[in-house]
Motif scaffolding. Structure first.
Motif, mmCIF file in Angstrom:
data_model
loop_
_atom_site.group_PDB
_atom_site.id
_atom_site.type_symbol
_atom_site.label_atom_id
_atom_site.label_comp_id
_atom_site.label_asym_id
_atom_site.label_seq_id
_atom_site.Cartn_x
_atom_site.Cartn_y
_atom_site.Cartn_z
ATOM 1 N N LYS A 110 0.977 -1.268 -0.224
ATOM 2 C CA LYS A 110 -0.026 0.150 0.010
ATOM 3 C C LYS A 110 0.743 1.472 0.159
ATOM 4 O O LYS A 110 0.488 2.105 -0.819
ATOM 5 C CB LYS A 110 -0.857 -0.107 1.214
ATOM 6 C CG LYS A 110 -1.876 1.140 1.531
ATOM 7 C CD LYS A 110 -2.951 0.645 2.365
ATOM 8 C CE LYS A 110 -3.895 2.063 2.387
ATOM 9 N NZ LYS A 110 -5.051 1.542 3.422
ATOM 10 N N GLY A 111 2.184 1.407 0.650
ATOM 11 C CA GLY A 111 2.945 2.362 0.921
ATOM 12 C C GLY A 111 3.576 2.576 -0.431
ATOM 13 O O GLY A 111 3.820 3.802 -0.923
ATOM 14 N N GLN A 112 3.978 1.285 -1.240
ATOM 15 C CA GLN A 112 4.684 1.427 -2.475
ATOM 16 C C GLN A 112 3.604 2.146 -3.496
ATOM 17 O O GLN A 112 3.897 2.918 -4.475
ATOM 18 C CB GLN A 112 4.997 0.028 -2.966
ATOM 19 C CG GLN A 112 6.270 -0.497 -2.239
ATOM 20 C CD GLN A 112 6.676 -1.807 -2.697
ATOM 21 O OE1 GLN A 112 6.846 -2.000 -3.785
ATOM 22 N NE2 GLN A 112 6.535 -2.807 -1.635
ATOM 23 N N LEU A 113 2.331 1.674 -3.347
ATOM 24 C CA LEU A 113 1.166 2.213 -4.281
ATOM 25 C C LEU A 113 1.366 3.674 -4.116
ATOM 26 O O LEU A 113 1.097 4.357 -5.181
ATOM 27 C CB LEU A 113 -0.199 1.436 -4.023
ATOM 28 C CG LEU A 113 -1.322 1.820 -4.919
ATOM 29 C CD1 LEU A 113 -0.986 1.270 -6.333
ATOM 30 C CD2 LEU A 113 -2.410 1.397 -4.305
ATOM 31 N N ALA A 114 1.119 4.182 -3.095
ATOM 32 C CA ALA A 114 1.033 5.606 -2.721
ATOM 33 C C ALA A 114 2.096 6.283 -3.400
ATOM 34 O O ALA A 114 1.944 7.427 -3.822
ATOM 35 C CB ALA A 114 0.888 5.803 -1.165
ATOM 36 N N VAL A 115 3.327 5.762 -3.108
ATOM 37 C CA VAL A 115 4.642 6.537 -3.860
ATOM 38 C C VAL A 115 4.320 6.537 -5.248
ATOM 39 O O VAL A 115 4.663 7.320 -6.044
ATOM 40 C CB VAL A 115 5.820 5.668 -3.431
ATOM 41 C CG1 VAL A 115 6.946 6.323 -4.129
ATOM 42 C CG2 VAL A 115 6.063 6.287 -1.974
ATOM 43 N N GLY A 116 3.929 5.350 -5.886
ATOM 44 C CA GLY A 116 3.840 5.232 -7.202
ATOM 45 C C GLY A 116 2.890 6.266 -7.891
ATOM 46 O O GLY A 116 2.963 6.956 -9.105
ATOM 47 N N HIS A 117 1.924 6.422 -7.029
ATOM 48 C CA HIS A 117 0.735 7.475 -7.588
ATOM 49 C C HIS A 117 1.258 8.766 -7.278
ATOM 50 O O HIS A 117 0.896 9.632 -8.229
ATOM 51 C CB HIS A 117 -0.527 7.099 -6.764
ATOM 52 C CG HIS A 117 -1.487 6.020 -7.252
ATOM 53 N ND1 HIS A 117 -2.139 6.547 -8.561
ATOM 54 C CD2 HIS A 117 -1.792 4.785 -6.866
ATOM 55 C CE1 HIS A 117 -3.027 5.183 -8.789
ATOM 56 N NE2 HIS A 117 -2.639 4.530 -7.943
ATOM 57 N N VAL A 118 2.026 9.048 -6.475
ATOM 58 C CA VAL A 118 2.631 10.526 -6.555
ATOM 59 C C VAL A 118 3.465 10.902 -7.790
ATOM 60 O O VAL A 118 3.161 11.885 -8.526
ATOM 61 C CB VAL A 118 3.586 10.545 -5.260
ATOM 62 C CG1 VAL A 118 4.290 11.943 -5.565
ATOM 63 C CG2 VAL A 118 2.802 10.783 -4.209
#
Length: 209
Positions: A110-118
């Motif tokens: 989930k944390g990786q997904l958030a960074v990717g979306h940034v």
């Protein structure tokens, strides 16, 4: 090779769009879509029902789904498991995966997904370069970038393959960002003093827009 609409749009935008001065977002300055009867010779004789082509395929051939197609109801973990790969498939996805790997490989999916979306949000915002690679190579934005080359990654590792899967999920918009339209983030251990709207904290990162 499967290319999403988002990647295609950004590539076109990067090639044809006007130059936009990128926002410089650093702790030292400011933060980081003919009438008549028909002759008998020209009349159409319908095929028997058994010979009619499949209406879903113009040639009556089997419709092959893209390799990365997943159940839209799949959880993030299920989506990542089905899309892991050592090869992102394109330069743009490689840039996105590298950003996710170096900024968040120790974070939860989930944390990786958030960074990717940034990174994706920046490319779509109009305030930053309009491609994943452009965002990554913007000066003074990502500390792991040196010059114009992507750093090497251990392609056989699960961390890298997870990052590739997350990059594909972000690019295809298969899972929404847990941090909405955030455009900036920093590690919790630092306090850059940005005058931005804080979106939230996830894992070891604080997100802003």
């Amino acid at each position: 090779m499967f290319v999403s609409l988002r990647t295609a749009f950004m590539v076109i935008a990067a090639l044809t769009g006007s130059s936009v001065a990128p926002a410089q977002v650093t702790p030292a300055t400011e933060p980081l879509i003919s009438e008549g009867p028909v002759p008998a010779s020209m009349k159409v004789i319908p095929l028997p029902a058994a010979e009619a082509p499949d209406p879903l395929s113009p040639l009556g051939e089997e419709v092959v789904q893209p390799e990365d197609t997943i159940d839209p109801q799949a959880t993030l973990a299920e989506a990542v498991a089905s899309m892991r790969s050592s090869d992102p498939g394109s330069r743009e996805l490689e840039c996105l995966a590298v950003g996710i790997y170096y900024e968040a490989k120790s974070e939860s999916l989930k944390g990786q997904l958030a960074v990717g979306h940034v990174i994706a949000n920046r490319a779509e915002s109009g305030r930053f370069p309009s491609s994943y690679c452009g965002v990554l190579f913007q000066r003074s934005q990502f500390s792991f970038i040196r010059g114009r080359s992507l750093p090497s990654v251990p392609r056989a590792s699960q961390d890298w393959q997870d990052a590739v899967a997350i990059a594909k999920i972000v690019d295809q918009e298969l899972q929404p960002s847990p941090m909405g339209k955030a455009l900036f983030f920093h590690a919790r251990r630092v306090s850059p003093g940005w005058r931005l709207t804080r979106v939230g904290t996830l894992g070891n990162h604080v997100f802003y827009r």
